[in-house]
Design an enzyme around this catalytic site. Structure first.
Site, mmCIF file in Angstrom:
data_model
loop_
_atom_site.group_PDB
_atom_site.id
_atom_site.type_symbol
_atom_site.label_atom_id
_atom_site.label_comp_id
_atom_site.label_asym_id
_atom_site.label_seq_id
_atom_site.Cartn_x
_atom_site.Cartn_y
_atom_site.Cartn_z
ATOM 1 N N SER A 218 0.844 -1.188 0.000
ATOM 2 C CA SER A 218 0.000 0.000 0.000
ATOM 3 C C SER A 218 0.889 1.251 0.000
ATOM 4 C CB SER A 218 -0.954 -0.030 1.195
ATOM 5 O OG SER A 218 -1.997 0.904 1.042
ATOM 6 N N ASP B 37 -8.479 -5.242 -6.091
ATOM 7 C CA ASP B 37 -8.085 -4.112 -5.247
ATOM 8 C C ASP B 37 -8.564 -2.829 -5.914
ATOM 9 O OD1 ASP B 37 -6.940 -2.236 -3.640
ATOM 10 O OD2 ASP B 37 -4.895 -2.963 -3.835
ATOM 11 N N HIS C 21 -7.012 -5.741 -1.591
ATOM 12 C CA HIS C 21 -5.824 -5.056 -1.084
ATOM 13 C C HIS C 21 -5.024 -5.964 -0.158
ATOM 14 C CE1 HIS C 21 -3.701 -1.293 -0.941
ATOM 15 N NE2 HIS C 21 -3.795 -1.153 0.364
#
Length: 697
Positions: A559, A642, A674
């Protein structure tokens, strides 16, 4: 020099040499003993990691004598987890199985008479706490979710999905049942990992009598709003008033573009008699969540953020006194942010958890000192090399909590308030961890490039020998405002990384909570600035140690951590030998155009790419603008579902690396979002992760 002096000097040299030899022998013996000790023990592996039981606290009996906890076990053969409930005395003892149902069980309520009402596969069941026959209470088509019974047991509050807009073609065109088309006129067309099919979760209230539900009332009356919040809201978004005559629910009453660009959730009160709804948090502009009445019913507390759009704002506890009708921010003057809270049994204190200095600890507020114009003092009541997780409740023995370290998965504990110590109640994974070689975890301070003190956790291999050299990994945290503390992860597991022979460093760089509100906020609109320099400062400092192999240093993260890896790949100036990025942001321009929670992008990046005042975000702080300097091997993981960091980010980065002839690999997980939720996919992830490190580091 005379003969006596020469002789004396020779004797001294001999004694010194003998002493040095003895010291070396002791060191060698200690190292040999240490190695023999570790040879007798296992090390953490990806397979062992997923064999661990996952413990969750479910509730306490009314007298505080018994704990019900959930235990999820993963089956490799079936590639799924199953959760069941167990009962154990809080004072310690042998757990007793409470449920053995396929699926997952969760406690709804533990009555004063010891009756446990729980939910399995969407239906309510009851069973005596001390064991006996289970009785099915409901058999409702479609089942129930997020159930809460009224204090008098005459009503039930639950959530249900309601079709509001026919976005999906099969709902819009009944004569085309085999079509699969989505039609949108507004934003919020997808969220996290799911396209919006026009169905919204709503809270419902129905009369309840011996398992029979009356006609449910939709508290949102068919409006296109979510409660619980999407996608991760749950039963904590609901509560009953103490007299059972009203329901409180959390909702962001915004739609489309307005929904995607704001965090302004509110807490609403629905009166069952008048059927009217009142906004209790009118004028509060950020997140307002987790409403909870005191046991005496006289006070209401909730969590609140001040700033609209800033999802990582300071989280405060707001207190509303029903007697004086005053609203007080209890933590306004305290330089920290709250994770979660509970009431003391006597309604005089609030206990809460918060990140602090690389850990998550317990805090308390004594409400007897609160006045209309004065907020009470916040007291830290735990300290140690552990994280406090869930707050379960207060007993005569202390607070029941969950706790982790970086080398121990969550178990349930009693925190003795007088002795300030943790005592385990559950021991689900003791046998596994007791047979693992010790993995040392130490704190370390570094001077950042701007002179600030920068804290990091450092994890060493089980057989760490300071006379040897080790490959080292810089871990870049996501969030970007997530804390790096002593939590235990089932994917980014640092015990596992260290057990494969790597030293791992986890800097608490700018943007992380636990070091004051200013430090936490410092990353917003400065993603590629000081936080990246903090990472470089931390790894440069650790690399000075003789046991770090400077020629074998890598950087890994997901991320914002994946973004950090992409940024470092263009600015590291030869520090790193390899990179691993999972779901990282590669091109901030295309990311802004495809991500779903725009309030996050608007606040943390400054806003859209066409606004000139945000130019630095999309140039200097944009990894794609530094691609000309990419020359280091890189592994890229990307989830197909995602929508927070959409698939194009990973594909763009891989394609650029390939076209620049940089050694690179793409691991595409089409069914993952994610995160990586499937056990088999997680094993592939781990194998590719460590294979890449072995190949390139």
């Amino acid at each position: 020099m005379n003969k006596v002096s020469v002789l004396t000097c020779a004797i001294c040299m001999s004694l010194n040499a003998f002493a040095q030899e003895a010291r070396e022998m002791r060191v060698d013996r200690a190292l040999i003993t240490n190695k023999l000790h570790h040879l007798e023990k296992d090390v953490m592996t990806p397979e062992k990691l997923w064999q661990l039981g996952r413990v969750s606290a479910e509730g306490l009996s009314a007298d505080g004598q018994f704990l019900i906890y959930g235990l999820s076990n993963y089956s490799f053969g079936e590639n799924k987890s199953e959760k069941n409930l167990f009962v154990v005395p809080v004072a310690g003892g042998t757990p007793v199985s409470f449920t053995d149902d396929a699926g997952g069980a969760s406690v709804v309520e533990i009555g004063k008479d010891g009756t446990v009402i729980y939910l399995v596969n969407g239906q309510l069941w009851s069973k005596p706490l001390q064991g006996g026959e289970a009785k099915q209470l409901t058999n409702i088509e479609g089942g129930l979710e997020n159930v809460k019974l009224s204090p008098d047991g005459k009503h039930v509050l639950f959530s249900r999905s309601v079709l509001i807009h026919p976005y999906h073609s099969v709902d819009k065109y009944a004569d085309l049942p085999k079509s699969n088309v989505y039609i949108y006129d507004n934003l919020d067309y997808r969220h996290w990992d799911t396209f919006n099919n026009g169905r919204f979760n709503h809270p419902f209230v129905a009369s309840y009598d011996s398992g029979t539900l009356g006609d449910p009332i939709d508290l949102l009356d068919g409006e296109p709003f979510y409660s619980p919040q999407a996608p991760f809201g749950g039963a904590d978004d609901f509560t009953w008033s103490p007299d059972g005559k009203a329901v409180l629910y959390v909702c962001k009453k915004r739609f489309g573009k307005d929904y995607a660009t704001t965090t302004n959730t509110d807490i609403y009160r629905y009166d069952l008699v008048s059927k009217t709804t009142t906004n209790l948090t009118e004028g509060l502009k950020g997140y307002d969540t987790h409403p909870l009445y005191s046991p005496d019913g006289q006070k209401l507390a909730w969590l609140s953020m001040k700033t609209d759009g800033y999802e990582a704002d300071k989280n405060d506890i707001i207190l509303f006194d029903r007697g004086s009708t005053t609203r007080v921010n209890l933590t306004d003057a305290w330089d920290g942010t709250v994770n979660s809270f509970i009431w003391s049994n006597d309604s005089r204190r609030l206990y809460f958890t918060a990140p602090t200095k690389g850990t998550v600890q317990l805090f308390a507020i004594d409400l007897s000192s609160a006045r209309k114009t004065k907020t009470p003092e916040v007291q830290q009541i735990s300290e140690g090399a552990f994280d406090i997780g869930d707050l379960v409740g207060e007993t005569a023995r202390g607070l029941v909590v969950s706790s982790t370290t970086m080398t121990r998965a969550a178990e349930i504990y009693i925190y003795d308030l007088a002795k300030r110590s943790l005592t385990p109640i559950t021991h689900v994974n003791d046998e596994v961890f007791d047979n693992l070689a010790e993995t040392k975890v130490e704190g370390r301070f570094t001077k950042a490039s701007d002179g600030a003190d920068l804290f990091s956790w450092v994890i060493y291999p089980p057989d760490f020998d300071p006379t040897k050299k080790y490959p080292t990994l810089l871990f870049c945290q996501g969030g970007p405002q997530s804390a790096t503390t002593l939590g235990y992860s089932f994917r980014w597991n640092f015990q596992l990384m260290a057990s494969q022979g790597y030293i791992v460093i986890l800097p608490n760089r700018r943007g992380m909570p636990g070091w004051g509100v200013e430090w936490n906020h410092a990353i917003s609109k400065d993603w590629g600035g000081q936080p990246i320099q903090d990472y470089l400062s931390a790894i440069d400092d650790l690399a000075k140690e003789p046991y770090v192999d400077k020629a074998r240093i890598g950087a890994v993260g997901a991320s914002y951590g994946g973004y950090s890896v992409f940024m470092l790949a263009g600015v590291h100036e030869g520090r790193f030998k390899t990179f691993i990025s999972h779901c990282g942001l590669f091109d901030m321009t295309s990311w802004y155009g495809t991500t779903e929670e725009l309030f996050f992008a608007n606040y943390d990046l400054g806003g859209p790419y066409w606004d000139k005042q945000n130019e630095k975000t999309y140039t200097t702080f944009n990894p794609i603008k530094h691609i000309d300097k990419w020359n280091t091997p890189i592994l890229i993981f990307q989830g197909g579902k995602d929508f927070r960091v959409p698939v194009g980010q990973g594909l763009e980065a891989f394609q650029a690396a390939q076209l620049k002839n940089v050694k690179s690999r793409l691991v595409y997980l089409p069914e993952e979002n994610h995160w990586v939720l499937s056990g088999h996919n997680a094993q592939v992830w781990q194998r590719e992760f460590f294979a890449w490190l072995k190949e390139t580091l």
